[in-house]
Write a protein that holds these residues in place. Structure first.
Motif, PDB file in Angstrom:
ATOM      1  N   LEU A 158       0.832  -1.204   0.000  1.00 56.49           N
ATOM      2  CA  LEU A 158       0.000   0.000   0.000  1.00 56.49           C
ATOM      3  C   LEU A 158       0.867   1.254   0.000  1.00 56.49           C
ATOM      4  O   LEU A 158       0.566   2.226  -0.699  1.00 56.49           O
ATOM      5  CB  LEU A 158      -0.948  -0.036   1.199  1.00 56.49           C
ATOM      6  N   ALA A 174       2.302   1.414  -3.550  1.00 52.86           N
ATOM      7  CA  ALA A 174       1.343   1.888  -4.562  1.00 52.86           C
ATOM      8  C   ALA A 174       1.086   3.383  -4.397  1.00 52.86           C
ATOM      9  O   ALA A 174       0.964   4.121  -5.385  1.00 52.86           O
ATOM     10  CB  ALA A 174       0.039   1.099  -4.467  1.00 52.86           C
ATOM     11  N   GLY A 210       1.619   6.387  -7.095  1.00 51.28           N
ATOM     12  CA  GLY A 210       0.543   7.318  -7.421  1.00 51.28           C
ATOM     13  C   GLY A 210       0.806   8.741  -6.935  1.00 51.28           C
ATOM     14  O   GLY A 210      -0.034   9.612  -7.106  1.00 51.28           O
ATOM     15  N   ASP A 216       0.711   9.824  -4.062  1.00 52.91           N
ATOM     16  CA  ASP A 216      -0.422  10.063  -3.170  1.00 52.91           C
ATOM     17  C   ASP A 216       0.140  10.237  -1.749  1.00 52.91           C
ATOM     18  O   ASP A 216       0.753   9.317  -1.221  1.00 52.91           O
ATOM     19  CB  ASP A 216      -1.338   8.832  -3.250  1.00 52.91           C
ATOM     20  N   TRP A 238      -0.129   9.275   4.046  1.00 56.32           N
ATOM     21  CA  TRP A 238       0.788   8.905   5.124  1.00 56.32           C
ATOM     22  C   TRP A 238       0.159   7.915   6.102  1.00 56.32           C
ATOM     23  O   TRP A 238       0.876   7.236   6.848  1.00 56.32           O
ATOM     24  CB  TRP A 238       1.281  10.155   5.852  1.00 56.32           C
ATOM     25  N   ARG A 291      -0.957   5.116   5.486  1.00 54.17           N
ATOM     26  CA  ARG A 291      -0.460   3.778   5.173  1.00 54.17           C
ATOM     27  C   ARG A 291       0.929   3.542   5.763  1.00 54.17           C
ATOM     28  O   ARG A 291       1.285   2.414   6.074  1.00 54.17           O
ATOM     29  CB  ARG A 291      -0.402   3.592   3.664  1.00 54.17           C
ATOM     30  N   TYR A 293       2.219  -0.370 -12.408  1.00 54.10           N
ATOM     31  CA  TYR A 293       1.593  -1.231 -13.419  1.00 54.10           C
ATOM     32  C   TYR A 293       2.638  -2.154 -14.043  1.00 54.10           C
ATOM     33  O   TYR A 293       2.379  -3.319 -14.323  1.00 54.10           O
ATOM     34  CB  TYR A 293       0.964  -0.387 -14.527  1.00 54.10           C
ATOM     35  N   ILE A 352      -7.252   6.907   7.059  1.00 51.07           N
ATOM     36  CA  ILE A 352      -6.555   7.040   8.333  1.00 51.07           C
ATOM     37  C   ILE A 352      -6.143   8.498   8.533  1.00 51.07           C
ATOM     38  O   ILE A 352      -5.722   9.161   7.587  1.00 51.07           O
ATOM     39  CB  ILE A 352      -5.303   6.134   8.342  1.00 51.07           C
ATOM     40  N   GLY A 353      -6.268   9.006   9.763  1.00 50.85           N
ATOM     41  CA  GLY A 353      -5.659  10.283  10.104  1.00 50.85           C
ATOM     42  C   GLY A 353      -6.543  11.508   9.957  1.00 50.85           C
ATOM     43  O   GLY A 353      -6.051  12.621  10.057  1.00 50.85           O
ATOM     44  N   MET A 380      -5.747  -3.487   2.416  1.00 53.83           N
ATOM     45  CA  MET A 380      -5.188  -3.488   3.762  1.00 53.83           C
ATOM     46  C   MET A 380      -5.721  -4.693   4.524  1.00 53.83           C
ATOM     47  O   MET A 380      -6.149  -4.605   5.680  1.00 53.83           O
ATOM     48  CB  MET A 380      -5.502  -2.172   4.503  1.00 53.83           C
ATOM     49  N   GLU A 383      -9.039  -5.957  -3.571  1.00 53.18           N
ATOM     50  CA  GLU A 383      -8.908  -4.775  -4.432  1.00 53.18           C
ATOM     51  C   GLU A 383      -8.353  -5.156  -5.802  1.00 53.18           C
ATOM     52  O   GLU A 383      -7.264  -5.715  -5.911  1.00 53.18           O
ATOM     53  CB  GLU A 383      -8.015  -3.727  -3.764  1.00 53.18           C
ATOM     54  N   TYR A 389      -3.471  -4.961 -12.519  1.00 54.77           N
ATOM     55  CA  TYR A 389      -3.268  -3.536 -12.779  1.00 54.77           C
ATOM     56  C   TYR A 389      -4.237  -2.716 -11.927  1.00 54.77           C
ATOM     57  O   TYR A 389      -3.900  -1.650 -11.433  1.00 54.77           O
ATOM     58  CB  TYR A 389      -3.514  -3.209 -14.259  1.00 54.77           C
ATOM     59  N   TYR A 441      -5.410  -3.330  -9.007  1.00 60.35           N
ATOM     60  CA  TYR A 441      -4.960  -3.179  -7.615  1.00 60.35           C
ATOM     61  C   TYR A 441      -4.052  -1.964  -7.502  1.00 60.35           C
ATOM     62  O   TYR A 441      -4.196  -1.134  -6.596  1.00 60.35           O
ATOM     63  CB  TYR A 441      -4.210  -4.434  -7.113  1.00 60.35           C
ATOM     64  N   VAL A 442      -3.100  -1.876  -8.429  1.00 59.53           N
ATOM     65  CA  VAL A 442      -2.162  -0.754  -8.390  1.00 59.53           C
ATOM     66  C   VAL A 442      -2.913   0.556  -8.608  1.00 59.53           C
ATOM     67  O   VAL A 442      -2.708   1.543  -7.888  1.00 59.53           O
ATOM     68  CB  VAL A 442      -1.057  -0.931  -9.449  1.00 59.53           C
ATOM     69  N   LYS A 443      -3.814   0.544  -9.579  1.00 55.49           N
ATOM     70  CA  LYS A 443      -4.568   1.760  -9.884  1.00 55.49           C
ATOM     71  C   LYS A 443      -5.359   2.242  -8.667  1.00 55.49           C
ATOM     72  O   LYS A 443      -5.280   3.407  -8.271  1.00 55.49           O
ATOM     73  CB  LYS A 443      -5.522   1.487 -11.054  1.00 55.49           C
ATOM     74  N   ILE A 444      -6.097   1.318  -8.062  1.00 56.54           N
ATOM     75  CA  ILE A 444      -6.922   1.672  -6.899  1.00 56.54           C
ATOM     76  C   ILE A 444      -6.048   2.252  -5.783  1.00 56.54           C
ATOM     77  O   ILE A 444      -6.400   3.237  -5.148  1.00 56.54           O
ATOM     78  CB  ILE A 444      -7.675   0.421  -6.387  1.00 56.54           C
ATOM     79  N   ASN A 445      -4.890   1.655  -5.587  1.00 57.57           N
ATOM     80  CA  ASN A 445      -4.071   2.059  -4.446  1.00 57.57           C
ATOM     81  C   ASN A 445      -3.103   3.188  -4.731  1.00 57.57           C
ATOM     82  O   ASN A 445      -2.575   3.811  -3.815  1.00 57.57           O
ATOM     83  CB  ASN A 445      -3.352   0.851  -3.867  1.00 57.57           C
ATOM     84  N   ALA A 446      -2.896   3.455  -6.007  1.00 63.10           N
ATOM     85  CA  ALA A 446      -2.094   4.627  -6.352  1.00 63.10           C
ATOM     86  C   ALA A 446      -2.970   5.873  -6.291  1.00 63.10           C
ATOM     87  O   ALA A 446      -2.486   6.972  -6.033  1.00 63.10           O
ATOM     88  CB  ALA A 446      -1.489   4.465  -7.743  1.00 63.10           C
ATOM     89  N   MET A 447      -4.261   5.703  -6.507  1.00 61.69           N
ATOM     90  CA  MET A 447      -5.159   6.850  -6.673  1.00 61.69           C
ATOM     91  C   MET A 447      -6.201   6.963  -5.565  1.00 61.69           C
ATOM     92  O   MET A 447      -7.122   7.754  -5.666  1.00 61.69           O
ATOM     93  CB  MET A 447      -5.905   6.733  -8.019  1.00 61.69           C
ATOM     94  N   TYR A 448      -6.057   6.174  -4.489  1.00 59.32           N
ATOM     95  CA  TYR A 448      -7.119   6.056  -3.497  1.00 59.32           C
ATOM     96  C   TYR A 448      -7.526   7.399  -2.907  1.00 59.32           C
ATOM     97  O   TYR A 448      -8.702   7.688  -2.731  1.00 59.32           O
ATOM     98  CB  TYR A 448      -6.635   5.135  -2.392  1.00 59.32           C
ATOM     99  N   ARG A 449      -6.519   8.239  -2.617  1.00 59.51           N
ATOM    100  CA  ARG A 449      -6.791   9.424  -1.816  1.00 59.51           C
ATOM    101  C   ARG A 449      -6.878  10.684  -2.677  1.00 59.51           C
ATOM    102  O   ARG A 449      -7.645  11.591  -2.390  1.00 59.51           O
ATOM    103  CB  ARG A 449      -5.675   9.577  -0.779  1.00 59.51           C
ATOM    104  N   THR A 450      -6.050  10.737  -3.714  1.00 59.31           N
ATOM    105  CA  THR A 450      -5.958  11.979  -4.496  1.00 59.31           C
ATOM    106  C   THR A 450      -7.124  12.096  -5.475  1.00 59.31           C
ATOM    107  O   THR A 450      -7.789  11.132  -5.775  1.00 59.31           O
ATOM    108  CB  THR A 450      -4.630  12.022  -5.263  1.00 59.31           C
TER     109      THR A 450
END
Lengths: 393, 393
Positions: free
Chosen positions: A297, A300, A304, A306, A309, A311, A382, B117-118, B173, B266, B382, B384-393
């Motif tokens: 996490l 990743a 990204g 992103d 923090w 994670r 990716y 988180i946070g 997670m 994910e 792919y 999984y990476v996409k979801i977790n690279a872009m989760y927050r932003t």
């Protein structure tokens, strides 16, 4: 001491690398060797995987016998791993063929392989390739050990009148555990094999064992150091100033090669570093640091860009170390994010900018003691998935 | 006993879920509760992360106090994790607000959160939302706990005159460690809270603790079971046939929900299952099974439909279990690949076909004893990476 990003062969060492038809691409060397003019004191650390590949089993026994090596033969494209009795006999043959060619005893030859697991070595191709190997000062060996690596990983440095040079490979299945991927380090300094072995174990803990790409420890991990004494300086003895200098040189070289592996992790676009201080002891600090750089996490999120923090905090909390949230400080690329467990809210815009860097550094203070440690890894991209979904087919 | 893929509220339970403006999408419920007409015997298991979120700390203490619960309030979109003293006070307020609304004591209310988180819980929105919650027989609660989950994960079954129903969330997670993501199970059977707690711990080891998506244990993992006795059958006592039946029902429900989490990991496109037998004991078998489904390299190969069984062997060898290569057998979707450590070469074409299945099952025999275990995970894609690279932003 300054690290140079190239191989500089120490006195009395030669090398070669060539294409032995083990892989399809004819432009890619896949077989190589390192040869010392004389038997060198040697040390090695090896994978802790329960199924060590045949060359690991053989070379570990070989090094243990006398702590001496004069040659290392290595191939990529085929790991000679999980290949049963036939695989072990092939490794033995390989050792004997090289020894015969060099006119030395087989137990001075280390055998090493990396590549696909579960296929027998094509021995006819290996024999043809070995017959063609020369003693040169070339650097093709650094290419010959590459699999999915995108670049050679080499380094050299000078200390006193001696030279130390090393190479490494490793891109995936990287999560060393006492041993490491493949790495070979040569020096013309003079040091006893047992002392070298002890030092190698100690330095492995804080260098190669602190990198992770994907949490998988390969069946073929091997790190060898050869010291052939050809610089003609006096033998390095434990406790001397020369020992400290040698240790510093070996540490810098191992750390440099380890970071180069992390930086070239499969599909990697960023180098991720964790510096941990303030834990109960150094081991705890290393555990925390490695957990951070090992988290999918976190990796990743780094890819990204992103600034997630949370994670990092989650990973720290999973390191198996007794910690208190209220004592934690975290900075990302020098931007303080957490201080005494509280969010430094005004820094969040700066954090957005910081995570766009090619290098992401997490500085963690645990507020518990004097322990320090570092770890290095890559981001999860990716391309990592692509490389590993399509590696074999 | 037959599992039904829906929520069927046992006697004396009601529920609700609604959009409380915690997330942007107005169609997605993000707050919900479960309410029992009477105080229920209850048990819980919780994350072992060193930084448990405020609701975990509070609910763990609450359950421990009397092994009784009457209501569970839960939100998604915000984990109330690493939020310091303010976060804990917010969780306490939430508990009190729900207790007041229901006219019960605060220590009968479990509080649970999942999400980012946070960040501090937006208490004004929470209060508005809680004020709107009803006692219904609806199933929106299963949606209200979702984050990156793509589908509701619910199950129910009947045993004797009693009903048991449960839901779970968890998509990333996910690598439970004694506790789990979020899961709430309700039954109208009657069983003592202490006995239920003991049973829950035992069954968690072989169900939720044997799934992994990405190796990261969340700060918010929580699994609660409420037994309100409203089926009006006699209390289930340890050692009775009814206890065995109850245990079987709870095991089936927990296993079903655990597999549903793994299947909806994910970005997942495949469910990956490892069945291990022949290890020294059950714990060793579970360790091996979990190492296989947790390996990024195995997961990426599953996604790529690459019959790269060497990675499975590598993972088995990294499980921290004493094994011999010559005793290993491996089949992939019923196709034998390794037998007594040797490759079953003629089966490799069948293997190419087998790995195209949506479900990949690794059957491993370790040849060492009578230990058995299973684990479940997802492939690494792919997405999984996409979801977790872009989760927050």
């Amino acid at each position: 001491m300054e690290i140079l990003d190239k191989l500089i062969w120490p006195k009395g060492f030669s090398s070669d690398g060539l294409h032995a038809n083990l892989r399809h691409n004819p432009d890619k060397p896949d077989l190589g060797w390192i040869v010392s003019d004389v038997a060198a004191d040697a040390a090695g650390v090896f994978t802790l995987n329960q199924f060590p590949a045949a060359p690991v089993v053989l070379t570990q026994a070989t090094v243990k016998k006398s702590q001496k090596l004069q040659a290392v033969i290595v191939n990529s494209a085929n790991a000679n791993s999980f290949t049963g009795q036939q695989g072990y006999e092939n490794a033995l043959s390989e050792q004997e063929i090289v020894a015969k060619k060099l006119g030395i005893k087989p137990d001075l030859v280390a055998v090493s392989s990396t590549g696909i697991i579960g296929e027998q070595l094509p021995m006819a191709k290996m024999m043809t390739g070995i017959a063609q190997l020369q003693k040169s000062q070339g650097t093709q060996i650094a290419q010959a050990i590459m699999t999915t690596d995108t670049k050679e990983k080499v380094a050299a440095l000078q200390f006193g009148k001696a030279t130390m040079t090393g190479m490494a490979k490793g891109s995936g299945m990287i999560h060393p555990n006492m041993g490491t991927m493949l790495s070979f380090i040569c020096t013309d300094a003079s040091i006893d094999g047992q002392l070298l072995q002890k030092l190698l174990r100690e330095l492995t803990e804080i260098t190669f064992n602190q990198i992770t790409i994907d949490g998988d420890t390969s069946t073929n991990d091997m790190l060898l150091v050869l010291a052939n004494g050809q610089s003609q300086e006096a033998e390095i003895l434990a406790g001397s100033p020369e020992y400290d200098e040698f240790k510093e040189a070996l540490y810098l070289l191992m750390k440099d090669l380890a970071i180069k592996i992390a930086e070239d992790g499969e599909g990697a676009s960023k180098l991720v570093t964790a510096n941990v201080s303030g834990s109960g002891d150094n081991l705890q600090a290393r555990m925390i640091a490695k957990k951070i750089v090992g988290s999918n996490l976190v990796k990743a999120a780094a890819f990204g860009e992103d600034p997630n923090w949370g994670r990092v905090i989650d990973a720290i909390g999973n390191a198996g170390v007794d910690l208190q949230a209220g004592q934690i400080a975290l900075a990302i690329n020098q931007v303080p994010v957490i201080d005494q467990g509280e969010i430094v809210a005004e820094n969040l815009p700066a954090l957005e900018a910081a995570v766009k860097s090619k290098k992401i550094v997490f500085d963690v203070s645990a507020g518990r003691g004097l322990g320090k440690g570092q770890a290095w890894g890559s981001d999860l991209t990716y391309d990592y998935v692509k490389i590993n979904a399509m590696y074999r087919t």
